[in-house]
Motif scaffolding. Structure first.
Motif, short mmCIF file in Angstrom:
data_model
loop_
_atom_site.label_atom_id
_atom_site.label_comp_id
_atom_site.label_asym_id
_atom_site.label_seq_id
_atom_site.Cartn_x
_atom_site.Cartn_y
_atom_site.Cartn_z
N TRP A 210 -39.13 17.51 -26.22
CA TRP A 210 -39.75 16.61 -27.19
C TRP A 210 -40.94 15.87 -26.60
N ASP A 211 -40.88 15.52 -25.32
CA ASP A 211 -42.04 14.89 -24.68
C ASP A 211 -43.27 15.78 -24.83
N HIS A 212 -43.09 17.03 -24.49
CA HIS A 212 -44.19 17.98 -24.48
C HIS A 212 -44.66 18.27 -25.91
N ILE A 213 -43.72 18.39 -26.82
CA ILE A 213 -44.07 18.67 -28.22
C ILE A 213 -44.96 17.57 -28.79
N LEU A 214 -44.58 16.31 -28.58
CA LEU A 214 -45.36 15.20 -29.12
C LEU A 214 -46.73 15.10 -28.47
N PHE A 215 -46.80 15.39 -27.17
CA PHE A 215 -48.10 15.35 -26.49
C PHE A 215 -49.03 16.41 -27.07
N ILE A 216 -48.52 17.62 -27.27
CA ILE A 216 -49.34 18.71 -27.81
C ILE A 216 -49.77 18.42 -29.25
N ILE A 217 -48.85 17.84 -30.04
CA ILE A 217 -49.21 17.47 -31.42
C ILE A 217 -50.35 16.45 -31.40
N GLY A 218 -50.21 15.42 -30.54
CA GLY A 218 -51.25 14.40 -30.43
C GLY A 218 -52.58 15.00 -30.02
N MET A 219 -52.54 15.96 -29.13
CA MET A 219 -53.76 16.62 -28.68
C MET A 219 -54.35 17.49 -29.79
N ALA A 220 -53.49 18.21 -30.52
CA ALA A 220 -53.96 19.11 -31.58
C ALA A 220 -54.55 18.34 -32.75
N LEU A 221 -54.15 17.08 -32.94
CA LEU A 221 -54.68 16.27 -34.05
C LEU A 221 -56.09 15.77 -33.79
N SER A 222 -56.57 15.97 -32.58
CA SER A 222 -57.85 15.36 -32.20
C SER A 222 -59.05 16.01 -32.84
N SER A 223 -58.94 17.29 -33.24
CA SER A 223 -60.12 17.96 -33.81
C SER A 223 -59.72 19.25 -34.52
N LEU A 224 -60.51 19.61 -35.52
CA LEU A 224 -60.34 20.91 -36.17
C LEU A 224 -61.40 21.92 -35.68
N MET A 225 -62.21 21.48 -34.73
CA MET A 225 -63.21 22.36 -34.15
C MET A 225 -62.55 23.18 -33.05
N TRP A 226 -62.52 24.51 -33.23
CA TRP A 226 -61.73 25.35 -32.33
C TRP A 226 -62.22 25.29 -30.89
N ARG A 227 -63.54 25.08 -30.68
CA ARG A 227 -64.05 25.02 -29.31
C ARG A 227 -63.53 23.78 -28.58
N ARG A 228 -63.46 22.67 -29.30
CA ARG A 228 -62.91 21.45 -28.70
C ARG A 228 -61.43 21.61 -28.39
N LEU A 229 -60.70 22.17 -29.34
CA LEU A 229 -59.27 22.38 -29.12
C LEU A 229 -59.03 23.34 -27.96
N LEU A 230 -59.81 24.40 -27.90
CA LEU A 230 -59.67 25.36 -26.81
C LEU A 230 -59.93 24.69 -25.47
N LEU A 231 -60.95 23.83 -25.42
CA LEU A 231 -61.25 23.11 -24.18
C LEU A 231 -60.09 22.21 -23.77
N LEU A 232 -59.52 21.46 -24.73
CA LEU A 232 -58.41 20.55 -24.42
C LEU A 232 -57.17 21.31 -23.96
N VAL A 233 -56.80 22.36 -24.71
CA VAL A 233 -55.61 23.13 -24.37
C VAL A 233 -55.78 23.81 -23.01
N SER A 234 -56.96 24.36 -22.75
CA SER A 234 -57.22 25.04 -21.48
C SER A 234 -57.17 24.05 -20.32
N THR A 235 -57.73 22.86 -20.54
CA THR A 235 -57.72 21.83 -19.51
C THR A 235 -56.30 21.39 -19.18
N PHE A 236 -55.52 21.19 -20.24
CA PHE A 236 -54.12 20.79 -20.05
C PHE A 236 -53.32 21.87 -19.33
#
Length: 375
Positions: A210-236
């Motif tokens: 649940w810790d990880h799930i909520l963190f990823i949800i919070g991160m995914a809510l940050s943008s609908l621009m796929w390049r930004r999301l890809l950057l955040l997910v890759s960085t994490f």
């Protein structure tokens, strides 16, 4: 008003999750020594077993015996040890170890229970049982009662002046290991090991993390621009992979008393970032990387319990990480699809979904952080 009610409903739902323990599978290690002595070490949540709360429950608050579990979870180790004496006969009757097709009578050799510590996490108990064989072992089988949840099994036999651990068997819903030929065990292939630990990595996030799930949800809510999301997910991903590897190699060691509150506050911060006007993607990427380092150490604490050998270390580490990434992709995809759906209805998805959800997640993160510091 309707939106407010929905937000409050979501808040209380997640708060219910936030105060719950997640029951994890028991780790069972069977060692057979030269004198034909057998030792069975079971690493489990004893309170969950004593109250019949297995991995069929997403968290302990879903179980009808949740109050009893909380009571046991607050007991000092020596008091819980005394309580277990009255339960032990039932516990042993509901698990089964067969060697050479004969049921073994197990005798408790030692019981080690962690201190009370942070009560919102299951504490570790090690039960060590022994039995004495009369003849050389050729086969074994193991079954853990489904009421206690899933179990992971491995064994070692003294042979050619050394001990060699077998593969892990991940046994779900009380499934039996089947008869294992320990005279001529079949070696596990690299692909079999990879598939097994991909599954373990996925499970560690969905539904157990649940810790990880909520963190990823919070991160995914940050943008609908796929390049930004890809950057955040890759960085994490890069960050938690780095510290996971370093921790597994023993290069980095940080106490869980530090890591657990930091993980909680990282959840809060990532969600709070979503509430700021014109958030900087550069700043958020740096923050996500730093928090990813912390989450990697959290992953390592779980993976270390499998005690990997040098010859399968890299395969196991990569496979576990692939499972984690697959779970992350599923979470991010679900969040993004939901946001796009709301947007397609010509609704303000930021006010309807991003803002209230981020507020709830940030409150949960702060709640967890304070609890873990106090605990």
């Amino acid at each position: 008003m309707l939106r407010l009610l929905k937000s409050l409903a979501l808040f209380f739902l997640l708060i219910g999750v936030s105060i719950a323990d997640v029951v994890k599978p028991a780790l069972v290690e069977i060692s057979i020594y030269p004198d034909k002595k057998v030792e069975v070490v079971i690493d489990l949540s004893l309170e969950a077993a004593m109250t019949g709360i297995g991995t069929q429950y997403k968290n302990t608050t879903d179980a009808p015996t949740a109050a009893e579990y909380d009571e046991l979870r607050a007991l000092a180790p020596e008091v819980l040890r005394q309580r277990f004496k009255n339960f032990e006969t039932k516990f042993l009757n509901e698990l089964q170890l067969n060697i050479n097709h004969q049921v073994q009578n197990l005798h408790l050799g030692n019981i080690k229970i962690d201190i009370v510590g942070y009560k919102k996490r299951p504490r570790k108990t090690l039960l060590t049982y022994t039995t004495q064989l009369q003849e050389r072992p050729k086969t074994l089988s193991w079954q853990y009662n489904k009421d206690y949840g899933d179990s992971a099994l491995r064994y070692q036999v003294f042979e050619k002046n050394e001990y060699n651990w077998s593969q892990w068997w991940w046994l779900r819903n009380g499934a039996t290991s089947g008869v294992i030929d320990i005279n001529h065990p079949e070696p596990i292939t690299t692909m079999q090991r990879m598939l097994k630990f991909v599954s373990i990595g996925f499970d560690h996030v969905i539904p157990l993390g649940w810790d990880h799930i909520l963190f990823i949800i919070g991160m995914a809510l940050s943008s609908l621009m796929w390049r930004r999301l890809l950057l955040l997910v890759s960085t994490f991903t890069l960050a938690h992979t780095l510290t996971l590897g370093l921790a597994m190699l023993g290069i980095v060691e940080i106490s869980g008393r530090i890591i657990e509150p930091l993980i909680a506050f990282s959840i809060a911060y990532v969600a709070i970032e979503n509430l700021l006007p014109n958030p900087s993607i550069k700043r958020k990427s740096i923050i996500v990387f730093l928090f990813g380092l912390v989450h990697g150490l959290g992953f390592a604490s779980m993976l270390k319990s499998f005690k990997m050998s040098a010859d399968n270390f890299l395969t196991t580490l990569i496979s576990f990480n692939i499972g984690v990434e697959l779970a992350q992709i599923m979470i991010v995809s679900s969040v993004v699809l939901l946001l796009f759906f709301i947007k397609s209805l010509n609704l303000n998805y930021k006010k309807i979904a991003i803002v209230p959800t981020s507020i709830v997640i940030s409150l949960i993160g702060v709640w967890w952080g304070i609890e873990r510091i106090i605990g």
